[in-house]
Design a protein around this motif. Structure first.
Motif, mmCIF file in Angstrom:
data_model
loop_
_atom_site.group_PDB
_atom_site.id
_atom_site.type_symbol
_atom_site.label_atom_id
_atom_site.label_comp_id
_atom_site.label_asym_id
_atom_site.label_seq_id
_atom_site.Cartn_x
_atom_site.Cartn_y
_atom_site.Cartn_z
ATOM 1 N N GLY A 66 0.798 -1.231 0.000
ATOM 2 C CA GLY A 66 0.000 0.000 0.000
ATOM 3 C C GLY A 66 0.823 1.270 0.000
ATOM 4 O O GLY A 66 0.277 2.341 0.241
ATOM 5 N N LEU A 67 2.128 1.163 -0.283
ATOM 6 C CA LEU A 67 2.925 2.392 -0.375
ATOM 7 C C LEU A 67 2.394 3.238 -1.546
ATOM 8 O O LEU A 67 2.355 4.454 -1.493
ATOM 9 C CB LEU A 67 4.405 2.035 -0.579
ATOM 10 N N ILE A 68 2.000 2.534 -2.600
ATOM 11 C CA ILE A 68 1.232 3.195 -3.675
ATOM 12 C C ILE A 68 -0.153 2.560 -3.619
ATOM 13 O O ILE A 68 -0.264 1.325 -3.596
ATOM 14 C CB ILE A 68 1.857 2.957 -5.062
ATOM 15 N N SER A 69 -1.176 3.356 -3.562
ATOM 16 C CA SER A 69 -2.519 2.776 -3.435
ATOM 17 C C SER A 69 -3.570 3.781 -3.902
ATOM 18 O O SER A 69 -3.263 4.950 -4.149
ATOM 19 C CB SER A 69 -2.794 2.382 -1.984
ATOM 20 N N TYR A 70 -4.796 3.289 -3.987
ATOM 21 C CA TYR A 70 -5.922 4.187 -4.277
ATOM 22 C C TYR A 70 -6.201 5.011 -3.032
ATOM 23 O O TYR A 70 -6.394 4.462 -1.944
ATOM 24 C CB TYR A 70 -7.175 3.385 -4.645
ATOM 25 N N ASP A 71 -6.166 6.287 -3.162
ATOM 26 C CA ASP A 71 -6.464 7.166 -2.037
ATOM 27 C C ASP A 71 -6.921 8.517 -2.586
ATOM 28 O O ASP A 71 -6.941 8.721 -3.797
ATOM 29 C CB ASP A 71 -5.212 7.332 -1.165
ATOM 30 N N THR A 72 -7.235 9.422 -1.699
ATOM 31 C CA THR A 72 -7.676 10.744 -2.163
ATOM 32 C C THR A 72 -6.667 11.800 -1.716
ATOM 33 O O THR A 72 -5.926 11.604 -0.747
ATOM 34 C CB THR A 72 -9.059 11.118 -1.597
ATOM 35 N N GLU A 73 -6.690 12.889 -2.426
ATOM 36 C CA GLU A 73 -5.775 13.986 -2.100
ATOM 37 C C GLU A 73 -6.101 14.534 -0.705
ATOM 38 O O GLU A 73 -5.203 14.891 0.067
ATOM 39 C CB GLU A 73 -5.938 15.081 -3.170
ATOM 40 N N ALA A 74 -7.388 14.565 -0.363
ATOM 41 C CA ALA A 74 -7.788 15.076 0.960
ATOM 42 C C ALA A 74 -7.235 14.171 2.071
ATOM 43 O O ALA A 74 -6.733 14.654 3.085
ATOM 44 C CB ALA A 74 -9.309 15.156 1.043
ATOM 45 N N ASN A 75 -7.330 12.845 1.832
ATOM 46 C CA ASN A 75 -6.778 11.908 2.830
ATOM 47 C C ASN A 75 -5.273 12.092 2.965
ATOM 48 O O ASN A 75 -4.706 12.027 4.049
ATOM 49 C CB ASN A 75 -7.067 10.462 2.412
ATOM 50 N N ARG A 76 -4.621 12.271 1.822
ATOM 51 C CA ARG A 76 -3.163 12.411 1.836
ATOM 52 C C ARG A 76 -2.760 13.632 2.669
ATOM 53 O O ARG A 76 -1.863 13.559 3.512
ATOM 54 C CB ARG A 76 -2.641 12.545 0.403
ATOM 55 N N ARG A 77 -3.470 14.730 2.434
ATOM 56 C CA ARG A 77 -3.145 15.952 3.180
ATOM 57 C C ARG A 77 -3.444 15.776 4.668
ATOM 58 O O ARG A 77 -2.685 16.218 5.525
ATOM 59 C CB ARG A 77 -3.932 17.128 2.613
ATOM 60 N N SER A 78 -4.553 15.110 4.943
ATOM 61 C CA SER A 78 -4.936 14.906 6.342
ATOM 62 C C SER A 78 -3.906 14.038 7.060
ATOM 63 O O SER A 78 -3.537 14.313 8.203
ATOM 64 C CB SER A 78 -6.325 14.252 6.382
ATOM 65 N N ARG A 79 -3.455 13.003 6.362
ATOM 66 C CA ARG A 79 -2.440 12.124 6.989
ATOM 67 C C ARG A 79 -1.152 12.871 7.228
ATOM 68 O O ARG A 79 -0.494 12.722 8.265
ATOM 69 C CB ARG A 79 -2.187 10.904 6.104
ATOM 70 N N ALA A 97 -0.843 15.806 7.943
ATOM 71 C CA ALA A 97 -1.020 16.671 9.121
ATOM 72 C C ALA A 97 -1.216 15.851 10.398
ATOM 73 O O ALA A 97 -1.551 16.404 11.455
ATOM 74 C CB ALA A 97 -2.212 17.598 8.895
ATOM 75 N N GLY A 98 -1.073 14.528 10.251
ATOM 76 C CA GLY A 98 -1.164 13.668 11.428
ATOM 77 C C GLY A 98 -2.573 13.249 11.784
ATOM 78 O O GLY A 98 -2.820 12.754 12.887
ATOM 79 N N HIS A 99 -3.537 13.425 10.853
ATOM 80 C CA HIS A 99 -4.922 13.027 11.131
ATOM 81 C C HIS A 99 -5.298 11.793 10.304
ATOM 82 O O HIS A 99 -4.527 11.345 9.460
ATOM 83 C CB HIS A 99 -5.875 14.177 10.804
ATOM 84 N N GLY A 100 -6.495 11.319 10.522
ATOM 85 C CA GLY A 100 -6.980 10.138 9.805
ATOM 86 C C GLY A 100 -7.628 10.509 8.491
ATOM 87 O O GLY A 100 -7.657 11.686 8.113
ATOM 88 N N PRO A 101 -8.175 9.498 7.785
ATOM 89 C CA PRO A 101 -8.837 9.762 6.501
ATOM 90 C C PRO A 101 -10.071 10.656 6.653
ATOM 91 O O PRO A 101 -10.774 10.559 7.664
ATOM 92 C CB PRO A 101 -9.253 8.371 6.018
ATOM 93 N N VAL A 102 -10.289 11.512 5.693
ATOM 94 C CA VAL A 102 -11.412 12.454 5.780
ATOM 95 C C VAL A 102 -12.365 12.342 4.587
ATOM 96 O O VAL A 102 -13.451 12.911 4.604
ATOM 97 C CB VAL A 102 -10.906 13.914 5.858
ATOM 98 N N SER A 103 -11.944 11.620 3.554
ATOM 99 C CA SER A 103 -12.757 11.595 2.325
ATOM 100 C C SER A 103 -13.971 10.696 2.462
ATOM 101 O O SER A 103 -13.958 9.725 3.212
ATOM 102 C CB SER A 103 -11.912 11.093 1.152
ATOM 103 N N ARG A 104 -14.991 11.036 1.705
ATOM 104 C CA ARG A 104 -16.192 10.210 1.688
ATOM 105 C C ARG A 104 -16.722 10.163 0.248
ATOM 106 O O ARG A 104 -16.587 11.151 -0.495
ATOM 107 C CB ARG A 104 -17.230 10.767 2.646
ATOM 108 N N ILE A 105 -17.296 9.007 -0.067
ATOM 109 C CA ILE A 105 -17.812 8.855 -1.439
ATOM 110 C C ILE A 105 -19.100 9.647 -1.615
ATOM 111 O O ILE A 105 -19.319 10.285 -2.635
ATOM 112 C CB ILE A 105 -18.038 7.351 -1.752
ATOM 113 N N VAL A 106 -19.962 9.612 -0.584
ATOM 114 C CA VAL A 106 -21.240 10.331 -0.686
ATOM 115 C C VAL A 106 -21.013 11.802 -0.358
ATOM 116 O O VAL A 106 -20.736 12.168 0.787
ATOM 117 C CB VAL A 106 -22.284 9.718 0.264
#
Ligand code: SF4
Length: 504
Positions: A343-356, A358-367
């Motif tokens: 998972g070093l390369i994986s499907y993710d979102t830019e928002a999650n990447r930025r949140s991580r 900054a030391g936080h968890g995933p923030v993206s949602r599909i809905v």
């Protein structure tokens, strides 16, 4: 930013491979388009041929399945049979240009039904919008014909010339009998596939088994040969030679999709915070023990060498990336060998990447509003299409008033108008329709050469009738709305057309 600069590798030391600079340079020069030097400031960058290596893993398997399904559907559907009755074509999917019909299993569309085709195109576009808003360029990576056929051509290339390493060696080798033989064989098979691709296309426009025989015996119309020739050339060029250049420079979709995605759309991303700084596997433990930073990326370039677009996903999200997931497979393989989490390369979102970061968890949602809107539009248009398809009529009528004379006053003072009535019978059986007119009191209708009680129309065709309408003397208005109603006596199905009765 000029294209040349866009392809240049990042200049910061964190992104540059510190552990193995010579190896990195070698890989970059041979495998990617991202290391092309531009010394004269030119905006033009010469193409470096991309020689992708075969990847193994989940996404490669998904792509194999989709490739087989997509090609199977394209090549075999013209041979599917569908019984529609005597005298009707028995091909399940057929666009009959001569007759002006599109057959899709039990559905038969006439030129008047072009709205259904437009509706289908709108629905397809909306589904593509929804897919993009949820998971980015999944169309490009898995289903686009350019991707599928390029993959197919790469299979042939690999079978004949070997995998990436062998192909690079062959490219660099001087011309020899062996190289000529390999290249000839590869191009011959490519041309064969391209020819069959063009051949399969024309089979959608005529009865496939019949057309195959006519093509083989040179009895098919010249336009069929011209279409095959054109598609053979374009398939061979686009999938065999131009490949990733089509996606990067010719296709508008990468530009359009930017408006359809946001920071919550899934895309293939490199986890920078986990991978950096890149360091060779041998040195990682020592550095970490000494409290030095050492990322999980070992700079093996496996993700780069498998990329059919020749990019380095670690440079961040790029327009050139078709998001096919092969870099995920390659990196997961490397991580597996090293005993590190995948998972070093994986499907993710830019928002999650930025949140991580900054030391936080995933923030993206599909809905979210965007996906809700697209889903609602898909459901709305799809539902409307289905409803109108299920309730559509198989009878049509149109009417044309005589231009000259518009009316004739007869000796007894009554008035006569002439019309041309065209009735469409969309059923695969001959039918007879009863005609009546409404709107003018006391009007009487006559059919030239026939009777209004039974207007015969052959199966799956249209028929024109000359109609005379007589109105009694004393009409006040100069033009009265007139409705022509036809009724199929057997089924009760009816249709109406509107015009005017001219009294003076
Ligand atoms: S495959 Fe993984 S470890 Fe190897 S270079 Fe790419 S990101 Fe780094």
């Amino acid at each position: 930013m000029p294209l040349a600069q866009r392809h240049m590798p990042p200049q910061d030391s964190a992104a540059a491979p510190p552990a193995a600079p010579r190896r990195a340079k070698k890989f970059a020069a041979a495998a990617t388009r991202s290391a092309i030097p531009v010394e004269d400031g030119s905006l033009y960058v010469a193409r470096t041929k991309v020689q992708p290596q075969l990847a193994h893993g989940t996404f490669r398997r998904i792509k194999w399945v989709l490739l087989v399904v997509a090609l199977g559907v394209y090549y075999l559907v013209p041979f599917l049979r569908w019984h529609r009755g005597e005298g009707e074509p028995s091909q399940a999917v057929l666009l009959d240009l001569d007759k002006g019909r599109f057959y899709f299993f039990s559905i038969e569309l006439w030129p008047q039904d072009v709205t259904y085709v437009m509706g289908l195109l709108i629905l397809a576009a909306l589904i593509l919008f929804l897919m993009t808003a949820v998971a980015g360029r999944v169309w490009c990576g898995y289903l686009c014909p350019q991707t599928v056929w390029t993959d197919l051509f790469l299979v042939v290339e690999r079978m004949i010339e070997g995998d990436r390493r062998e192909r690079l060696k062959l490219d660099a080798a001087p011309w020899s009998m062996e190289k000529i033989a390999l290249r000839t064989m590869k191009h011959a098979i490519w041309l064969l596939i391209a020819w069959w691709t063009g051949g399969a296309w024309v089979l959608y426009f005529a009865d496939a088994p019949t057309l195959v025989v006519r093509l083989a015996t040179f009895q098919a119309p010249p336009v069929a040969y011209a279409a095959i020739l054109t598609l053979t050339a374009t398939t061979y060029l686009l999938a065999g030679h131009m490949r990733e250049q089509v996606c990067t420079y010719m296709c508008p979709w990468p530009r359009i999709q930017a408006a359809l995605t946001d920071e919550h759309a899934y895309a293939i991303l490199y986890r920078e915070e986990r991978g950096e700084p890149r360091i060779s596997a041998k040195k990682t433990d020592g550095l970490r023990a000494a409290g030095q930073p050492a990322g999980d990326c070992v700079d093996c370039f496996a993700c780069v060498t498998v990329c059919p677009a020749g990019i380095d996903i670690r440079d961040g999200l790029q327009m050139d990336s078709i998001q096919c997931g092969l870099c995920i497979d390659a990196c997961d393989t490397t991580m597996g060998k090293l005993g590190r989490p995948t998972g070093l390369i994986s499907y993710d979102t830019e928002a999650n990447r930025r949140s991580r970061a900054a030391g936080h968890g995933p923030v993206s949602r599909i809905v979210r509003p965007r996906t809700i809107l697209y889903a609602a539009l898909v459901a709305g248009v799809g539902g409307f299409m289905l409803y109108s398809l299920l309730t559509r009529t198989f009878t049509g009528v149109s009417v044309l008033h005589d231009r000259n004379p518009q009316f004739v006053t007869l000796s007894d003072g009554s008035v006569r108008n002439g019309y041309t009535l065209r009735i469409a019978n969309k059923r695969p059986a001959a039918r007879a329709f009863a005609l009546d007119v409404e709107g003018v009191g006391g009007a009487r209708v006559e059919v030239v050469g026939g009777t209004p009680d039974a207007l015969p129309v052959p199966a799956d065709s249209t028929e024109e009738f000359r109609i005379l309408v007589f109105a009694p003397p004393g009409l006040e208005a100069p033009a009265i709305p007139l409705t022509f109603r036809i009724v199929d006596a057997a089924s009760g199905e009816d249709a109406t057309a509107h015009d005017h009765f001219k009294a003076r």
